[in-house]
Structure formats: structure tokens, C-alpha cells
Scaffold this motif. Structure first.
Motif, PDB file in Angstrom:
ATOM      1  N   ASN A   1      -3.517   4.328   5.970  1.00 43.57           N
ATOM      2  CA  ASN A   1      -2.976   3.466   7.021  1.00 43.57           C
ATOM      3  C   ASN A   1      -3.626   3.899   8.329  1.00 43.57           C
ATOM      4  OD1 ASN A   1      -1.536   2.088   8.943  1.00 43.57           O
ATOM      5  ND2 ASN A   1       0.477   2.568   8.087  1.00 43.57           N
TER       6      ASN A   1
ATOM      7  N   HIS B   1       0.827  -1.204   0.000  1.00 40.82           N
ATOM      8  CA  HIS B   1       0.000   0.000   0.000  1.00 40.82           C
ATOM      9  C   HIS B   1       0.863   1.256   0.000  1.00 40.82           C
ATOM     10  CE1 HIS B   1      -3.551  -2.364   0.613  1.00 40.82           C
ATOM     11  NE2 HIS B   1      -3.234  -2.730   1.833  1.00 40.82           N
TER      12      HIS B   1
ATOM     13  N   ILE C   1       1.122   5.000   0.521  1.00 40.37           N
ATOM     14  CA  ILE C   1       0.296   5.787   1.441  1.00 40.37           C
ATOM     15  C   ILE C   1      -0.460   6.921   0.757  1.00 40.37           C
ATOM     16  CG2 ILE C   1       1.617   5.187   3.481  1.00 40.37           C
ATOM     17  CD1 ILE C   1       2.928   7.992   3.257  1.00 40.37           C
TER      18      ILE C   1
ATOM     19  N   ASN D   1       5.277   3.546   4.112  1.00 39.63           N
ATOM     20  CA  ASN D   1       5.961   4.343   5.131  1.00 39.63           C
ATOM     21  C   ASN D   1       6.380   3.502   6.347  1.00 39.63           C
ATOM     22  OD1 ASN D   1       3.328   3.980   6.087  1.00 39.63           O
ATOM     23  ND2 ASN D   1       3.205   6.016   6.981  1.00 39.63           N
TER      24      ASN D   1
ATOM     25  N   PHE E   1       2.788  -1.187   4.233  1.00 41.42           N
ATOM     26  CA  PHE E   1       2.628   0.216   3.852  1.00 41.42           C
ATOM     27  C   PHE E   1       3.979   0.825   3.504  1.00 41.42           C
ATOM     28  CE2 PHE E   1      -1.252  -0.677   6.063  1.00 41.42           C
ATOM     29  CZ  PHE E   1      -2.203   0.035   5.343  1.00 41.42           C
TER      30      PHE E   1
ATOM     31  N   ASP F   1      -1.430   4.907  11.329  1.00 39.89           N
ATOM     32  CA  ASP F   1      -0.519   6.042  11.214  1.00 39.89           C
ATOM     33  C   ASP F   1      -1.165   7.270  11.853  1.00 39.89           C
ATOM     34  OD1 ASP F   1       1.167   8.102  10.504  1.00 39.89           O
ATOM     35  OD2 ASP F   1       1.227   7.592   8.373  1.00 39.89           O
TER      36      ASP F   1
END
Length: 118
Positions: free
Chosen positions: A52, A45, A47, A99, A97, A55
Motif C-alpha cells: 500500500n 489487497h 497487506i 488495513n 486494503f 501507508d
């Protein structure tokens, strides 16, 4: 070939390969990396395309999917439906993800794949 899994048993949306998909409720659901023999799906994924929910730094009120323009909550609902459908079909689902610390996740993913190959 590795423990009964051939290279062409692996579907991924990179290069000359294709994403694996299922049809459900008049929808085609595509998954980034799939090994059907192991009943394993890994979704990557970015972002800017997938919210997310873990997050805390994201501005949920102003987040929009770069591709579709969906809000954080609407895109999250859609992503979770896709996740729930594959899990209900007996698959192990892993999301990664962009990040996240990918080094740590890599070790977790390798452990899961090793367990499935036993």
C-alpha cells in the motif's frame, strides 16, 4: 436480479464463484470482484501480499510479498500494471486494503455501484 444485473453476472473469488479475468500480452490477469456489465472491478489487497503506497507505517525497504517474495517496489509495479490495464479497458477500478477502515470504504463503494446502476 437488480437493475439488470443477475447474480451470475458477478464474478468473485470466494466460495463457488470464480475470479473474472482478461488476457493481455500473454498474461492472464485475474480480478477479485468484477461486474462486467457495469465495467466495475474491486480488488482486495491483503497487506502481506500487496504493498500500500499510501501507508507511511510500512518498512518499504524490508517489505516482501508473502506469496512471491517480490520487493515492495516490484510488487507495486506489477499491481499498478494490472490496474492500468483494466482502467484502459474502460473499467472503474477500486482497491481496498486490509488495513483500511472498511466501514468508510464500504459507503464509497456502494455510492459508485449505485451510480453505475442508474
Amino acid at each position: 436480479r437488480y437493475n439488470g444485473v443477475e447474480k451470475n453476472d458477478i464474478y468473485w473469488g470466494v466460495g463457488h464463484s470464480n475470479e473474472w479475468f482478461i488476457n493481455c500480452n500473454d498474461m492472464s490477469l485475474f480480478y477479485d470482484f468484477t461486474i462486467p456489465k457495469l465495467k466495475l472491478v474491486i480488488e482486495y489487497h491483503g497487506i502481506k501480499f500487496h504493498p500500500n503506497e499510501n501507508d507511511d507505517t510500512v518498512d518499504r525497504k524490508n517489505w516482501k510479498c508473502l506469496f512471491s517474495g517480490l520487493s515492495f517496489d516490484d510488487k507495486l509495479k506489477k499491481d499498478n500494471l494490472k490496474k492500468d490495464i483494466i482502467i484502459n479497458n474502460g473499467y472503474t477500478y477500486i482497491d481496498v486494503f486490509s488495513n483500511e477502515n472498511l466501514i468508510n470504504r464500504k459507503n464509497d463503494i456502494i455510492k459508485i455501484i449505485d451510480e453505475k446502476l442508474k
